[in-house]
Motif scaffolding. Structure first.
Motif, PDB file in Angstrom:
ATOM      1  N   GLN A 215      72.762 -14.568   1.210  1.00 10.56           N
ATOM      2  CA  GLN A 215      73.948 -13.732   1.363  1.00 10.56           C
ATOM      3  C   GLN A 215      74.741 -13.638   0.061  1.00 10.56           C
ATOM      4  N   LEU A 216      74.857 -14.762  -0.642  1.00 12.22           N
ATOM      5  CA  LEU A 216      75.611 -14.774  -1.888  1.00 12.22           C
ATOM      6  C   LEU A 216      74.960 -13.910  -2.963  1.00 12.22           C
ATOM      7  N   ALA A 217      73.630 -13.837  -2.940  1.00 11.12           N
ATOM      8  CA  ALA A 217      72.902 -13.128  -3.997  1.00 11.12           C
ATOM      9  C   ALA A 217      72.545 -11.694  -3.622  1.00 11.12           C
ATOM     10  N   ARG A 218      72.631 -11.342  -2.334  1.00  5.85           N
ATOM     11  CA  ARG A 218      72.118 -10.041  -1.879  1.00  5.85           C
ATOM     12  C   ARG A 218      72.943  -8.881  -2.437  1.00  5.85           C
ATOM     13  N   THR A 219      72.244  -7.868  -2.953  1.00 12.50           N
ATOM     14  CA  THR A 219      72.890  -6.658  -3.453  1.00 12.50           C
ATOM     15  C   THR A 219      72.890  -5.595  -2.365  1.00 12.50           C
ATOM     16  N   PRO A 220      73.742  -4.569  -2.482  1.00 13.45           N
ATOM     17  CA  PRO A 220      73.700  -3.478  -1.503  1.00 13.45           C
ATOM     18  C   PRO A 220      72.323  -2.839  -1.390  1.00 13.45           C
ATOM     19  N   ALA A 221      71.625  -2.693  -2.500  1.00 16.28           N
ATOM     20  CA  ALA A 221      70.282  -2.098  -2.455  1.00 16.28           C
ATOM     21  C   ALA A 221      69.320  -2.989  -1.671  1.00 16.28           C
ATOM     22  N   GLN A 222      69.435  -4.293  -1.823  1.00 19.92           N
ATOM     23  CA  GLN A 222      68.567  -5.206  -1.070  1.00 19.92           C
ATOM     24  C   GLN A 222      68.868  -5.151   0.412  1.00 19.92           C
ATOM     25  N   PHE A 223      70.155  -5.021   0.767  1.00 24.34           N
ATOM     26  CA  PHE A 223      70.472  -4.883   2.183  1.00 24.34           C
ATOM     27  C   PHE A 223      69.907  -3.589   2.740  1.00 24.34           C
ATOM     28  N   ASP A 224      70.011  -2.489   1.987  1.00 21.23           N
ATOM     29  CA  ASP A 224      69.450  -1.215   2.444  1.00 21.23           C
ATOM     30  C   ASP A 224      67.947  -1.341   2.673  1.00 21.23           C
ATOM     31  N   ALA A 225      67.277  -2.098   1.809  1.00 18.41           N
ATOM     32  CA  ALA A 225      65.828  -2.262   1.952  1.00 18.41           C
ATOM     33  C   ALA A 225      65.482  -3.028   3.224  1.00 18.41           C
ATOM     34  N   LEU A 226      66.215  -4.093   3.524  1.00 17.24           N
ATOM     35  CA  LEU A 226      65.892  -4.861   4.728  1.00 17.24           C
ATOM     36  C   LEU A 226      66.272  -4.086   5.988  1.00 17.24           C
ATOM     37  N   ALA A 227      67.352  -3.286   5.911  1.00 16.72           N
ATOM     38  CA  ALA A 227      67.722  -2.459   7.058  1.00 16.72           C
ATOM     39  C   ALA A 227      66.661  -1.385   7.305  1.00 16.72           C
ATOM     40  N   ASP A 228      66.157  -0.770   6.238  1.00 22.60           N
ATOM     41  CA  ASP A 228      65.094   0.235   6.381  1.00 22.60           C
ATOM     42  C   ASP A 228      63.835  -0.386   6.975  1.00 22.60           C
ATOM     43  N   ASP A 229      63.509  -1.598   6.542  1.00 24.76           N
ATOM     44  CA  ASP A 229      62.329  -2.280   7.071  1.00 24.76           C
ATOM     45  C   ASP A 229      62.460  -2.513   8.575  1.00 24.76           C
ATOM     46  N   LEU A 230      63.643  -2.927   9.028  1.00 23.19           N
ATOM     47  CA  LEU A 230      63.848  -3.168  10.448  1.00 23.19           C
ATOM     48  C   LEU A 230      63.793  -1.853  11.232  1.00 23.19           C
ATOM     49  N   ARG A 231      64.382  -0.804  10.683  1.00 24.69           N
ATOM     50  CA  ARG A 231      64.334   0.489  11.381  1.00 24.69           C
ATOM     51  C   ARG A 231      62.898   0.992  11.512  1.00 24.69           C
ATOM     52  N   ARG A 232      62.119   0.838  10.454  1.00 25.37           N
ATOM     53  CA  ARG A 232      60.720   1.275  10.520  1.00 25.37           C
ATOM     54  C   ARG A 232      59.949   0.466  11.556  1.00 25.37           C
ATOM     55  N   ALA A 233      60.228  -0.847  11.604  1.00 29.87           N
ATOM     56  CA  ALA A 233      59.520  -1.703  12.555  1.00 29.87           C
ATOM     57  C   ALA A 233      59.824  -1.290  13.991  1.00 29.87           C
ATOM     58  N   LEU A 234      61.082  -1.005  14.269  1.00 28.57           N
ATOM     59  CA  LEU A 234      61.433  -0.595  15.622  1.00 28.57           C
ATOM     60  C   LEU A 234      60.898   0.800  15.927  1.00 28.57           C
ATOM     61  N   GLY A 235      60.845   1.665  14.907  1.00 33.65           N
ATOM     62  CA  GLY A 235      60.337   3.013  15.129  1.00 33.65           C
ATOM     63  C   GLY A 235      58.845   3.073  15.366  1.00 33.65           C
ATOM     64  N   SER A 236      58.122   2.074  14.853  1.00 32.77           N
ATOM     65  CA  SER A 236      56.667   2.058  15.011  1.00 32.77           C
ATOM     66  C   SER A 236      56.193   0.993  15.981  1.00 32.77           C
ATOM     67  N   ALA A 237      57.109   0.452  16.774  1.00 29.68           N
ATOM     68  CA  ALA A 237      56.741  -0.609  17.713  1.00 29.68           C
ATOM     69  C   ALA A 237      55.737  -0.096  18.729  1.00 29.68           C
ATOM     70  N   ALA A 238      54.847  -0.993  19.172  1.00 25.88           N
ATOM     71  CA  ALA A 238      53.786  -0.609  20.121  1.00 25.88           C
ATOM     72  C   ALA A 238      54.374  -0.072  21.415  1.00 25.88           C
ATOM     73  N   SER A 239      55.498  -0.625  21.829  1.00 25.31           N
ATOM     74  CA  SER A 239      56.189  -0.121  23.010  1.00 25.31           C
ATOM     75  C   SER A 239      57.621   0.220  22.629  1.00 25.31           C
ATOM     76  N   ALA A 240      58.227   1.125  23.358  1.00 25.28           N
ATOM     77  CA  ALA A 240      59.578   1.572  23.027  1.00 25.28           C
ATOM     78  C   ALA A 240      60.547   0.390  23.040  1.00 25.28           C
ATOM     79  N   PRO A 241      61.372   0.252  21.994  1.00 22.49           N
ATOM     80  CA  PRO A 241      62.342  -0.851  21.974  1.00 22.49           C
ATOM     81  C   PRO A 241      63.280  -0.780  23.172  1.00 22.49           C
ATOM     82  N   THR A 242      63.614  -1.945  23.695  1.00 27.34           N
ATOM     83  CA  THR A 242      64.527  -2.040  24.821  1.00 27.34           C
ATOM     84  C   THR A 242      65.968  -2.131  24.333  1.00 27.34           C
ATOM     85  N   SER A 243      66.895  -2.083  25.270  1.00 31.46           N
ATOM     86  CA  SER A 243      68.305  -2.261  24.894  1.00 31.46           C
ATOM     87  C   SER A 243      68.536  -3.617  24.247  1.00 31.46           C
ATOM     88  N   ASP A 244      67.812  -4.646  24.700  1.00 30.22           N
ATOM     89  CA  ASP A 244      67.936  -5.965  24.071  1.00 30.22           C
ATOM     90  C   ASP A 244      67.525  -5.914  22.608  1.00 30.22           C
TER      91      ASP A 244
END
Length: 456
Positions: A215-244
């Motif tokens: 957290q101390l070292a993370r840059t805004p660009a690094q946060f954008d990269a990890l957020a994009d990675d999570l969005r892609r993972a949920l978008g390509s999940a084998a089954s539709a993501p649940t509310s949880d």
């Protein structure tokens, strides 16, 4: 014996008028209350007055604001029943804050107290507020109700600079800092020294040293990269993501976006709005340091999600954690180096100093008569052995770094672990009182009685 009127006293926010709700009582008429014991609270709101104030609002992202109050002397309390408006009028802010409003009366049990309190009739005030994890998690009644990613409370006495204690522990820190009402009431009563207490929960990410260093070292660009990675993972999940899945993902991103160790704070006081810098003192928990942690395979950042919080994730998040992360083993020496790196980084960047709750190193439910059947290192198998080794490691760190140890192990042994710390982490009320006193002792030793005046 003369009855003493208890009045609110001043509270100001530059550029805003303070409006309050009716009072909700924590003590009833006829009850005895101690000096500094909270007796009631009310909700407040800040209404713009049209006076332009430079910079962002002091509490821009914290919509829940409450004032807790306590008498400066002990005695028999008589409340003014008309102060409790009832219904939504004890939730909604409907009346202007007036310093001379008489809230209650008290018959002091010791008139000698009045000589030590030149303004004994003015209540002590603590403002409590929270930053919600989501605006949809609102609850309208109670002390700091709802789901917060950060909550805090500060003492409103004028003329002294509050120091900030940031709590980033696990369950072993929650009750000590937040108290039974989850609103810092016990901390408020435990010390008169100028203080702001800030609490960050451990969900969904536990605050171990590698996570805090990231957290101390993370840059805004690094946060954008990890957020994009999570969005892609949920978008390509084998089954539709649940509310949880979506709720967990939102909470996870909220935690990874923030850097509590660098946060500054706006506060309102009796003389107006003030600004505080990053926390001077940080409370951590040794129990938050796992022997294995998850590291993202490509982006390299760490997460540590406790098992009971993993259960809150949906199948898509669990699949992402399994595929995108790899477990990394951490020896006691690795944990020591992580602590040293964290201490050195804070000293270099914010000047913050840490104190650590160590681990209870004995377990009453163990009935091992021989250790011959356990492979070395036994700390990989037996949590009590791991706790002993990690506690010793903390002393090695404290010998070379500015770090305070809050000795849970010794206090548990002194009070009786089976009664006050049966599972090694969740404490009884008396145990929390003892730990709270240890923490306030460390703060008093670090900061002393005299602190410089806080400037606007």
């Amino acid at each position: 014996m003369s009855t003493l009127d208890l009045r609110f006293g001043p509270l100001k926010a530059d550029g805003y008028a303070i409006v309050r709700s009716g009072v909700r009582w924590l003590r009833e008429s006829g009850q005895y209350c101690r000096a500094d014991e909270p007796i009631g609270y009310c909700n407040i709101s800040l209404e713009p007055t049209g006076v332009r104030v430079s910079g962002p609002p002091a509490l821009a992202d914290e919509t829940e604001l409450q004032v807790v109050f306590a008498p400066r002397v002990g005695g028999r309390l008589t409340v003014r029943p008309e102060m409790a408006r009832g219904g939504y009028l004890s939730v909604r802010a409907v009346e202007s804050w007036k310093p001379d409003t008489v809230v209650a009366h008290i018959d002091p049990d010791d008139p000698a107290q009045l000589a030590d309190e030149p303004d004994a009739g003015r209540l002590r005030l603590m403002v409590v507020t929270g930053r919600r994890m989501t605006a949809l998690a609102d609850v309208h009644s109670g002390l700091l109700p709802g789901w917060y990613g950060r909550s805090r409370g500060w003492w409103c006495d004028d003329g002294e600079k509050p120091t900030t204690l940031l709590s980033m522990g696990l369950c072993d820190a929650t009750g000590v800092i937040l108290g039974d009402h989850c609103a810092f009431l016990e901390m408020f009563e435990s010390t008169r020294d100028p203080l702001q207490a800030v609490f960050i929960p451990d969900h969904p990410v536990a605050p171990c040293a590698p996570v805090l260093l990231d957290q101390l070292a993370r840059t805004p660009a690094q946060f954008d990269a990890l957020a994009d990675d999570l969005r892609r993972a949920l978008g390509s999940a084998a089954s539709a993501p649940t509310s949880d899945d979506w709720i967990f993902a939102g909470a996870l991103l909220s935690v990874l976006r923030n850097t509590p160790l660098k946060d500054g704070y706006g506060i309102i006081t009796g003389s107006g709005t003030k600004r505080l810098g990053p926390p001077e003192d940080i409370l951590l928990s040794l129990s938050a340091e796992p022997q294995a942690i998850l590291r993202h395979r490509t982006l390299g950042y760490h997460v540590h999600i406790m098992r009971h919080h993993q259960a809150a994730a949906g199948p898509a998040i669990r699949a992402w954690l399994s595929s995108a992360f790899e477990p990394v083993r951490r020896s006691t020496d690795t944990i020591r180096r992580d602590y040293e790196s964290l201490i050195d980084t804070l000293a270099r960047t914010t000047g913050g100093r840490i104190m650590v709750l160590n681990r209870m190193s004995t377990a009453g439910y163990e009935d091992i008569s021989s250790y011959a059947g356990f492979d070395a290192p036994m700390s990989d198998t037996l949590s009590s052995i791991a706790a002993k080794e990690q506690n010793l490691m903390l002393h090695d760190v404290a010998a070379s770094r500015d770090m305070a140890i809050i000795d849970v192990d010794a206090l548990g042994a002194q009070l009786g672990g089976a009664l006050h710390l049966p599972d090694g982490i969740h404490q009884s009320g008396p145990m929390q009182v003892a730990l709270r006193q240890e923490i306030t002792n460390v703060l008093a030793m670090r900061h002393g009685a005299a602190t410089p005046e806080l400037v606007p």
